[in-house]
Scaffold this active site. Structure first.
Site, PDB file in Angstrom:
ATOM      1  N   SER A   1       6.138   7.112  13.215  1.00 49.26           N
ATOM      2  CA  SER A   1       6.114   5.906  12.549  1.00 49.26           C
ATOM      3  C   SER A   1       6.965   4.706  13.396  1.00 49.26           C
ATOM      4  O   SER A   1       7.706   5.063  14.212  1.00 49.26           O
ATOM      5  CB  SER A   1       6.751   6.140  11.041  1.00 49.26           C
ATOM      6  OG  SER A   1       7.294   5.077  10.939  1.00 49.26           O
TER       7      SER A   1
ATOM      8  N   ARG B   1       8.905   2.616  11.475  1.00 45.54           N
ATOM      9  CA  ARG B   1       9.883   2.492  10.702  1.00 45.54           C
ATOM     10  C   ARG B   1      11.085   2.200  11.483  1.00 45.54           C
ATOM     11  O   ARG B   1      11.662   3.121  11.974  1.00 45.54           O
ATOM     12  CB  ARG B   1      10.059   3.595   9.615  1.00 45.54           C
ATOM     13  CG  ARG B   1      10.400   4.866   9.910  1.00 45.54           C
ATOM     14  CD  ARG B   1      10.282   5.492   8.853  1.00 45.54           C
ATOM     15  NE  ARG B   1       8.912   5.946   8.537  1.00 45.54           N
ATOM     16  CZ  ARG B   1       8.412   7.544   8.000  1.00 45.54           C
ATOM     17  NH1 ARG B   1       9.251   8.578   8.063  1.00 45.54           N
ATOM     18  NH2 ARG B   1       7.296   7.625   7.815  1.00 45.54           N
TER      19      ARG B   1
ATOM     20  N   ARG C   1      -1.329  12.425  10.283  1.00 48.67           N
ATOM     21  CA  ARG C   1      -0.189  13.218  10.712  1.00 48.67           C
ATOM     22  C   ARG C   1      -0.042  14.342   9.913  1.00 48.67           C
ATOM     23  O   ARG C   1      -0.525  14.366   8.745  1.00 48.67           O
ATOM     24  CB  ARG C   1       0.974  12.183  10.378  1.00 48.67           C
ATOM     25  CG  ARG C   1       1.026  10.771  11.296  1.00 48.67           C
ATOM     26  CD  ARG C   1       2.287  10.487  11.425  1.00 48.67           C
ATOM     27  NE  ARG C   1       2.141   9.586  12.596  1.00 48.67           N
ATOM     28  CZ  ARG C   1       2.462   8.366  12.507  1.00 48.67           C
ATOM     29  NH1 ARG C   1       3.102   7.597  11.558  1.00 48.67           N
ATOM     30  NH2 ARG C   1       2.176   7.434  13.791  1.00 48.67           N
TER      31      ARG C   1
ATOM     32  N   ASP D   1       3.611  -1.270  11.427  1.00 52.96           N
ATOM     33  CA  ASP D   1       3.196   0.275  11.181  1.00 52.96           C
ATOM     34  C   ASP D   1       2.229   0.661  12.342  1.00 52.96           C
ATOM     35  O   ASP D   1       1.738  -0.066  13.058  1.00 52.96           O
ATOM     36  CB  ASP D   1       2.125   0.183   9.974  1.00 52.96           C
ATOM     37  CG  ASP D   1       1.741   1.538   9.437  1.00 52.96           C
ATOM     38  OD1 ASP D   1       2.326   1.709   8.461  1.00 52.96           O
ATOM     39  OD2 ASP D   1       0.864   1.997  10.163  1.00 52.96           O
TER      40      ASP D   1
ATOM     41  N   ASP E   1       0.843  -1.244  -0.093  1.00 50.37           N
ATOM     42  CA  ASP E   1       0.074  -0.026  -0.139  1.00 50.37           C
ATOM     43  C   ASP E   1       0.900   1.180  -0.019  1.00 50.37           C
ATOM     44  O   ASP E   1       0.297   2.334  -0.504  1.00 50.37           O
ATOM     45  CB  ASP E   1      -1.010  -0.067   1.263  1.00 50.37           C
ATOM     46  CG  ASP E   1      -0.457  -0.141   2.514  1.00 50.37           C
ATOM     47  OD1 ASP E   1       0.994  -0.422   2.544  1.00 50.37           O
ATOM     48  OD2 ASP E   1      -0.927  -0.302   3.659  1.00 50.37           O
ATOM     49  N   HIS E   2       2.193   1.343   0.399  1.00 53.46           N
ATOM     50  CA  HIS E   2       2.819   2.497   0.653  1.00 53.46           C
ATOM     51  C   HIS E   2       3.687   3.117  -0.766  1.00 53.46           C
ATOM     52  O   HIS E   2       4.046   4.201  -0.641  1.00 53.46           O
ATOM     53  CB  HIS E   2       3.963   2.123   1.812  1.00 53.46           C
ATOM     54  CG  HIS E   2       3.107   2.582   3.289  1.00 53.46           C
ATOM     55  ND1 HIS E   2       2.216   1.459   3.769  1.00 53.46           N
ATOM     56  CD2 HIS E   2       3.487   3.321   4.310  1.00 53.46           C
ATOM     57  CE1 HIS E   2       1.888   1.900   4.816  1.00 53.46           C
ATOM     58  NE2 HIS E   2       2.644   2.737   5.304  1.00 53.46           N
TER      59      HIS E   2
HETATM   60  C1  MIC Z   1       3.314   6.373   8.511  1.00 52.58           C
HETATM   61  O1  MIC Z   1       2.070   6.667   8.678  1.00 52.58           O
HETATM   62  O2  MIC Z   1       3.883   7.257   8.975  1.00 52.58           O
HETATM   63  C2  MIC Z   1       3.658   5.019   7.688  1.00 52.58           C
HETATM   64  C3  MIC Z   1       4.429   5.316   6.805  1.00 52.58           C
HETATM   65  O3  MIC Z   1       2.691   4.058   7.721  1.00 52.58           O
HETATM   66  C4  MIC Z   1       4.896   4.299   9.018  1.00 52.58           C
HETATM   67  C5  MIC Z   1       5.237   3.348   8.748  1.00 52.58           C
HETATM   68  C6  MIC Z   1       6.405   3.383   7.621  1.00 52.58           C
HETATM   69  O4  MIC Z   1       7.261   4.203   7.937  1.00 52.58           O
HETATM   70  O5  MIC Z   1       6.653   2.681   6.774  1.00 52.58           O
HETATM   71  C7  MIC Z   1       3.996   4.030  10.417  1.00 52.58           C
HETATM   72  O6  MIC Z   1       3.115   4.790  10.817  1.00 52.58           O
HETATM   73  O7  MIC Z   1       4.644   3.280  10.970  1.00 52.58           O
HETATM   74 FE1  SF4 Z   2      -0.675   4.598   4.878  1.00 48.67          FE
HETATM   75 FE2  SF4 Z   2       0.560   5.391   7.466  1.00 48.67          FE
HETATM   76 FE3  SF4 Z   2      -0.976   7.156   5.971  1.00 48.67          FE
HETATM   77 FE4  SF4 Z   2      -2.326   5.114   7.146  1.00 48.67          FE
HETATM   78  S1  SF4 Z   2      -0.947   6.733   8.223  1.00 48.67           S
HETATM   79  S2  SF4 Z   2      -2.711   5.752   5.122  1.00 48.67           S
HETATM   80  S3  SF4 Z   2      -0.723   3.624   7.074  1.00 48.67           S
HETATM   81  S4  SF4 Z   2       1.192   6.084   5.145  1.00 48.67           S
END
Ligand code: MIC
Ligand code: SF4
Length: 753
Positions: free
Chosen positions: A643, A645, A448, A160, A95-96
């Protein structure tokens, strides 16, 4: 049927036996959080009376979920764990990596083309180890998990931070780094600090423009981005029961923004309805049979102060719609005060883009409510004045809302439907003109809004609100519009008002889909060979990190003392860097490039102590590494928020940073650092942060007697020859100290093969 009914029955058996035992052991009624945690203890520890927020406890989660951007590193680690298959049901979701540019189909085709190597890798590893694989376009991890796998009373970990979304169906679902997922898939226990519990009593009922999103926007304002750290939020009360399951999920999802370990709701009729709506009548039936274990004990909810560490009360009948931002999700504005805040702070009032969808707000209910605003707008001869995009959360939702005519409602007023993916939410957005860095405002229904997150422009003021409020503001094209009291001038020059939104939680004709986009794992995957081209720029096999040398660390160079907010987006930016998530050396070139250097107020501009010249953080750190010198990063409060990550922990480790010393950590990041063999330390006295100077060389003392609960000492050797000795704290337990000694948690699994 994708869910595993036997697994659910197994869990329910454990709930039925362990909940009464835990009640006897503790000699009091139990919160729902405690019931689920006790039912998932790794070993039935007869006498476990954990101190909340202190004791580390081993758990056995029911499931693991991974998304493509984090799964690459998780699975590269798992490949070294020496297991033939995963020992708990696991899934990967693509999805990312899909970039939003033109619209759903074109964007998806481009992504398939550009990311083929990574998708092939994920598909083949999944095939080999028995992991379910959700193809690109199938949807965002958290929506897909909610639709197929989440179940009341279950426990899941996911790579995630928005994994807590499944709390809307009463599951304890926790975001973790890939190394944690690797442990659980390898059949090892999963360790968590037994959380403190915040009770959130919801009374009344939502009405008008207020929605579930406004509950969490308000809670974020109350608790702030660090107020939920090491806490689980348990929502209860008649207001909780009045919310749909997907509304509950929105609340739990965005609980990540207050640092909460997770959030959850007790089992109720709305969950039954959702389980039926997603063809899981059997799960609903099983849950109904043990329902007294799927909610907190009545005594707890009657006098919550006696059982929770903190209690918050929100009356939904009086809740106003909120807009949060800019630059942080906890700056909460009731809509009635927002226009004034925009004026007073000089934020760009013109709204350039409204974006709805994401894992937080893309349910059938969200889409129908937002579409009801769009539909009346077109009836009243209004179109959007801002650009307006819609990202459905899953192919099942997208197919169904298209069938039911809602996507047309958005199209009529000028909306563009993007692929079922993260897209702009994670900076996968080819936004025209963003490189000019012009100050501008956007509003999203995401979660976010850190600087640069969506489009890479530090001057984009991103705000967060419900999909219906985003839709209304996009129609007005102005942040100061309040749909509750203001009117708009339509294409014929008439003054018109928008009526309250209305929606339905589930489709009257049921969900429908042509192709889920799911690949069932083969039972004979062992023979699959996972290929990684050694010349690949996107995937790289991992080399083990070196073990601790057995002595104190002397003369660490200060790489950067970070000023202010430092999220994982600052430490390891997403957007254009997502393509290197499977290649540790390449992605390390983004290390801390977004963090602000206290010495000069600039990003990515630090002094190389070896030659006195200023350079980019990754380059300076590579110079230290080639000189064989270790270094240290110093940070402020809630370092690593956001995140899950683990790249934010693996990159400094890979480049030779030894210590991260901060005022406080976000939970997932702290664990990620420990797992990768780093020293994650906090100032015993926050004011000592001021003592660290740009040219410091720092010694870490006391490592040979590194013990749980015992502080370490740091000697700051300043360039003028003076010294400061400071005390630093840590939260390492015995096992975690072993990870440090071995060089990483994974090194210990390797040793055990
Ligand atoms: C996000 O919303 O920041 C992400 C991208 O989904 C991350 C995961 C990632 O960095 O791949 C998260 O929320 O953990
Ligand atoms: Fe994707 Fe993270 Fe955004 Fe949710 S918050 S849509 S998991 S990037």
């Amino acid at each position: 049927m994708l869910f595993d009914l036997e697994l659910i029955e197994e869990t329910y058996k454990r709930l039925s036996t362990r909940v009464p035992e835990a009640r006897d052991l503790l000699g009091r009624p139990l919160t729902l959080t405690e019931k689920i945690l006790y039912a998932h203890l790794w070993n039935k520890q007869e006498s476990l009376k954990p101190e909340r927020g202190v004791t580390y406890v081993d758990f056995a989660p029911d499931r693991v979920a991974m998304q493509d951007a984090t799964a690459q590193m998780a699975l590269l680690q798992f490949m070294q764990a020496g297991r033939a298959r995963t020992t708990v049901p696991s899934t990967v979701h693509c999805d990312h990596l899909i970039q939003a540019r033109a619209g759903a189909q074109t964007d998806l085709n481009q992504a398939l083309d550009k990311n083929q190597e990574v998708y092939d890798f994920l598909a083949s590893v999944s095939e080999k180890y028995g992991i379910g694989f959700w193809k690109p376009g199938a949807g965002i991890i958290h929506q897909v998990v909610l639709e197929h796998y989440a179940f009341p009373g279950g426990m899941m970990i996911g790579t995630d931070s928005h994994t807590p979304n499944a709390g809307g169906l009463g599951m304890i679902a926790i975001g973790v780094g890939g190394a944690d997922a690797c442990d659980v898939m390898a059949g090892l226990p999963w360790e968590l600090k037994f959380p403190r519990i915040i009770g959130v009593r919801l009374t009344g009922k939502l009405n008008g423009w207020a929605s579930a999103k406004d509950v969490i926007l308000k809670v974020a304002g109350i608790l702030t981005v660090k107020g939920g750290t090491d806490h689980i939020l348990e929502y209860f009360g008649e207001g909780a029961q009045s919310l749909s399951a997907t509304g509950k999920s929105t609340i739990c999802n965005m609980g990540a923004e207050i640092g909460a370990t997770t959030s959850l709701f007790g089992f109720d009729a709305a969950m039954v309805e959702y389980l039926h709506g997603t063809q899981r009548e059997k799960v609903a039936g099983e849950a109904e049979r043990i329902q007294e274990h799927l909610t907190g004990d009545p005594e707890v909810y009657a006098s919550p102060e006696a059982y929770f560490d903190q209690v918050i009360e929100i009356n939904l009948s009086e809740l106003e719609p909120h807009v949060n931002g800019p630059f942080t999700p906890d700056l909460a504005w009731p809509l009635s005060q927002f226009a004034e805040a925009v004026e007073k702070n000089g934020w760009p009032a013109r709204l350039e883009v409204g974006l709805i969808g994401s894992c937080t707000n893309s349910s059938y209910e969200d889409i129908t409510r937002a579409a009801s605003v769009a539909r009346q707008a077109s009836q009243k001869n209004l179109k959007v004045k801002s650009a307006f995009t819609i990202t459905p959360g899953s192919e099942m939702v997208r197919y169904t809302v298209e069938r039911d005519g809602y996507l047309d409602d958005f199209g009529t007023i000028g909306g563009v439907v993007l692929a079922n993916a993260c897209g702009p939410c994670i900076g996968q957005w080819a936004r025209a003109g963003s490189e000019d860095q012009k100050p501008n405002s956007i509003i999203t229904s995401f979660n976010r809004n850190f600087a640069k997150r969506n489009d890479g422009n530090p001057n984009t003021h991103a705000f967060v609100a419900s999909p219906e409020v985003v839709t209304a503001l996009s129609i007005a094209g102005d942040l100061r519009f309040n749909p509750l009291k203001d009117s708009l001038t339509n294409e014929r020059g008439e003054e018109v008002r928008l009526d309250e939104p209305s929606g339905i939680p589930l489709p009257v004709r049921g969900f429908d889909v042509e192709d889920y986009g799911y690949q069932v794992p083969s039972p004979q995957g062992e023979s699959v060979v996972v290929k990684i081209d050694p010349a690949s720029q996107r995937l790289q096999l991992l080399d083990p990190f070196p073990a601790w040398e057995g002595i104190d660390l002397h003369g660490l160079l200060l790489l950067i003392k970070v000023k202010g907010k430092c999220t994982t987006d600052h430490i390891s930016m997403a957007g254009p860097w997502l393509k290197y998530r499977g290649h540790l050396d390449n992605i390390s070139n983004n290390l801390l490039i977004g963090a602000i250097n206290f010495a000069n107020g600039q990003a990515n501009h630090v002094k190389n102590q070896l030659n006195g010249k200023y350079g980019e953080v990754p380059a300076v750190q590579r110079a230290y590494k080639s000189a064989g010198l270790g270094s240290i990063v110093v940070g402020d409060e809630n370092y690593g928020e956001g995140s899950s990550r683990e790249h934010a922990a693996m990159e400094p480790r890979h480049l030779g940073v030894r210590v991260i010393l901060v005022k406080s950590f976000a939970r997932i990041h702290e664990t990620n650092l420990k797992k990768q063999g780093m020293l994650a330390l906090t100032f015993a006295n926050a004011a000592d942060y001021e003592k660290v100077q740009e040219d410091d060389r720092i010694d870490v003392l006391g490592l040979t007697s590194f013990r749980p609960g015992q502080p370490l000492h740091l000697m700051l050797n300043h360039s003028d020859g003076s010294h400061d000795e400071i005390q630093v704290n840590h939260t390492y337990n015995e096992t975690q100290i072993d990870w440090f000694r071995a060089g990483a948690a994974l090194n210990m699994i390797r040793q055990s093969i």
